[in-house]
Design a protein around this motif. Structure first.
Motif, PDB file in Angstrom:
ATOM      1  N   LEU A  36       0.847  -1.190   0.000  1.00 28.71           N
ATOM      2  CA  LEU A  36       0.000   0.000   0.000  1.00 28.71           C
ATOM      3  C   LEU A  36       0.886   1.244   0.000  1.00 28.71           C
ATOM      4  O   LEU A  36       1.794   1.366   0.821  1.00 28.71           O
ATOM      5  N   VAL A  37       0.631   2.149  -0.908  1.00 29.43           N
ATOM      6  CA  VAL A  37       1.349   3.422  -0.936  1.00 29.43           C
ATOM      7  C   VAL A  37       0.360   4.515  -0.535  1.00 29.43           C
ATOM      8  O   VAL A  37      -0.673   4.687  -1.183  1.00 29.43           O
ATOM      9  N   PHE A  38       0.673   5.219   0.542  1.00 33.01           N
ATOM     10  CA  PHE A  38      -0.239   6.201   1.098  1.00 33.01           C
ATOM     11  C   PHE A  38      -0.059   7.568   0.450  1.00 33.01           C
ATOM     12  O   PHE A  38       0.910   7.816  -0.274  1.00 33.01           O
ATOM     13  N   ALA A  39      -0.991   8.447   0.729  1.00 34.19           N
ATOM     14  CA  ALA A  39      -0.996   9.776   0.112  1.00 34.19           C
ATOM     15  C   ALA A  39       0.260  10.574   0.461  1.00 34.19           C
ATOM     16  O   ALA A  39       0.706  11.406  -0.326  1.00 34.19           O
ATOM     17  N   ASP A  40       0.864  10.316   1.647  1.00 37.02           N
ATOM     18  CA  ASP A  40       2.064  11.049   2.044  1.00 37.02           C
ATOM     19  C   ASP A  40       3.349  10.388   1.552  1.00 37.02           C
ATOM     20  O   ASP A  40       4.442  10.836   1.883  1.00 37.02           O
ATOM     21  N   GLY A  41       3.214   9.297   0.780  1.00 33.00           N
ATOM     22  CA  GLY A  41       4.378   8.618   0.228  1.00 33.00           C
ATOM     23  C   GLY A  41       4.866   7.447   1.038  1.00 33.00           C
ATOM     24  O   GLY A  41       5.712   6.670   0.571  1.00 33.00           O
ATOM     25  N   ASP A  42       4.375   7.287   2.259  1.00 34.12           N
ATOM     26  CA  ASP A  42       4.762   6.135   3.073  1.00 34.12           C
ATOM     27  C   ASP A  42       4.239   4.846   2.444  1.00 34.12           C
ATOM     28  O   ASP A  42       3.263   4.855   1.681  1.00 34.12           O
ATOM     29  N   LYS A  43       4.874   3.732   2.806  1.00 34.07           N
ATOM     30  CA  LYS A  43       4.536   2.445   2.211  1.00 34.07           C
ATOM     31  C   LYS A  43       4.341   1.390   3.290  1.00 34.07           C
ATOM     32  O   LYS A  43       5.058   1.380   4.289  1.00 34.07           O
ATOM     33  N   HIS A  44       3.352   0.547   3.099  1.00 30.12           N
ATOM     34  CA  HIS A  44       3.093  -0.560   4.020  1.00 30.12           C
ATOM     35  C   HIS A  44       2.983  -1.844   3.218  1.00 30.12           C
ATOM     36  O   HIS A  44       2.293  -1.887   2.194  1.00 30.12           O
ATOM     37  N   GLU A  45       3.701  -2.899   3.645  1.00 34.48           N
ATOM     38  CA  GLU A  45       3.656  -4.172   2.948  1.00 34.48           C
ATOM     39  C   GLU A  45       3.159  -5.272   3.875  1.00 34.48           C
ATOM     40  O   GLU A  45       3.554  -5.344   5.040  1.00 34.48           O
ATOM     41  N   THR A  46       2.280  -6.122   3.346  1.00 30.93           N
ATOM     42  CA  THR A  46       1.773  -7.281   4.066  1.00 30.93           C
ATOM     43  C   THR A  46       1.954  -8.507   3.182  1.00 30.93           C
ATOM     44  O   THR A  46       1.612  -8.475   2.001  1.00 30.93           O
ATOM     45  N   VAL A  47       2.484  -9.571   3.755  1.00 30.81           N
ATOM     46  CA  VAL A  47       2.663 -10.820   3.019  1.00 30.81           C
ATOM     47  C   VAL A  47       1.669 -11.840   3.548  1.00 30.81           C
ATOM     48  O   VAL A  47       1.599 -12.095   4.754  1.00 30.81           O
ATOM     49  N   LEU A  48       0.879 -12.400   2.631  1.00 29.28           N
ATOM     50  CA  LEU A  48      -0.127 -13.394   2.985  1.00 29.28           C
ATOM     51  C   LEU A  48       0.222 -14.704   2.284  1.00 29.28           C
ATOM     52  O   LEU A  48       0.880 -14.721   1.252  1.00 29.28           O
ATOM     53  N   MET A  49      -0.252 -15.809   2.825  1.00 29.50           N
ATOM     54  CA  MET A  49      -0.096 -17.102   2.176  1.00 29.50           C
ATOM     55  C   MET A  49      -1.455 -17.597   1.729  1.00 29.50           C
ATOM     56  O   MET A  49      -2.476 -17.294   2.344  1.00 29.50           O
TER      57      MET A  49
END
Length: 252
Positions: free
Chosen positions: A61-74
């Motif tokens: 996920l790339v947020f409006a302020d440029g920060d990034k969040h990653e989630t790994v699912l199986m």
């Protein structure tokens, strides 16, 4: 700790992903299957991804302020999908299903041109809108597909050569800040106009038309994946593989 931003569940070969769009201003979403990029999408709250091999699913996920969040699912059942047919440059892949099964299979579909025994070129709604992807990615996301081959190997070669030239033109335009051609289904743009609109099946049509001088028959103003699927009845092409549930429900 609060609820996670991204959650997922697995049922059979399908991973269902839910994203909380209400607490976070998300700019866009990137989805990966294993190490392969599936696509870049506008914010969506949930989607379904076929994953028959049980590979990790990464949601960035790339947020409006440029920060990034990653989630790994199986997900998936851990079995392999075998495709025992070969792929050659100029082959055409036409799917009657779509990413996330929306709309349902048989109504829109997707198409791509094979570049080599690993890669395809396709036009998509996400950036970059003309791109090279893998055959593996295509058949895993779109299992209900038909694989067609031009009987004229010279024509197939020339269509592939045009595809590389067209991709280079598109990338050169992007580097100068021009989105040319834009992804569009505009009925105002002729099918043989390569500069003012592009979509998946039109890309295949253009490659054969300008690369090999082969005009693929079109019955309406747009050239849809359903139109491409009718090549199985065209003597210039042969069917290499066809999923038993491949079917278009509308003549578009």
């Amino acid at each position: 700790m609060g609820n996670p931003i991204v959650t997922g569940t697995s049922t059979g070969d399908t991973v269902s992903v839910q994203i909380d769009l209400f607490r976070y201003p998300i700019r866009y979403i990137k989805v990966y299957l294993g190490g392969d990029l599936v696509g870049t999408f506008h914010p969506i709250s949930d989607f379904h991804l076929r994953n028959p091999e049980g590979r990790p699913v990464k949601v960035a996920l790339v947020f409006a302020d440029g920060d990034k969040h990653e989630t790994v699912l199986m997900g998936g059942k851990g079995r392999r999908t075998h495709h025992n047919h070969d792929f050659q440059p100029g082959d055409i892949l036409v799917a009657c299903d779509n990413f996330g099964d929306f709309p349902p299979p048989g109504y829109m579909g997707h198409a791509a041109l094979v570049l080599n025994n690993r890669d395809i070129i396709e036009a998509t709604t996400s950036m970059p809108q003309i791109r090279v992807s893998t055959i593996r990615e295509f058949v895993e996301i779109h299992p209900k597909y038909v694989h067609l081959r031009c009987r004229d190997s010279w024509a197939a070669h020339e269509a592939t050569a045009f595809a590389y030239e067209y991709l280079q033109m598109y990338n050169d335009n992007l580097n100068t800040g021009e989105d040319v051609p834009p992804f569009s289904f505009s009925p105002l743009v002729p099918l043989n106009d390569p500069y003012h609109s592009i979509y998946c099946s039109k890309l295949v049509w253009l490659c054969y038309y300008y690369g090999a001088g082969v005009e693929l028959e079109n019955d309406f103003f747009l050239y849809s994946p359903e139109d491409l699927s009718t090549l199985e009845n065209d003597g210039r092409f042969e069917v290499i593989y066809k999923h038993p549930e491949f079917e278009f429900k509308l003549n578009t």
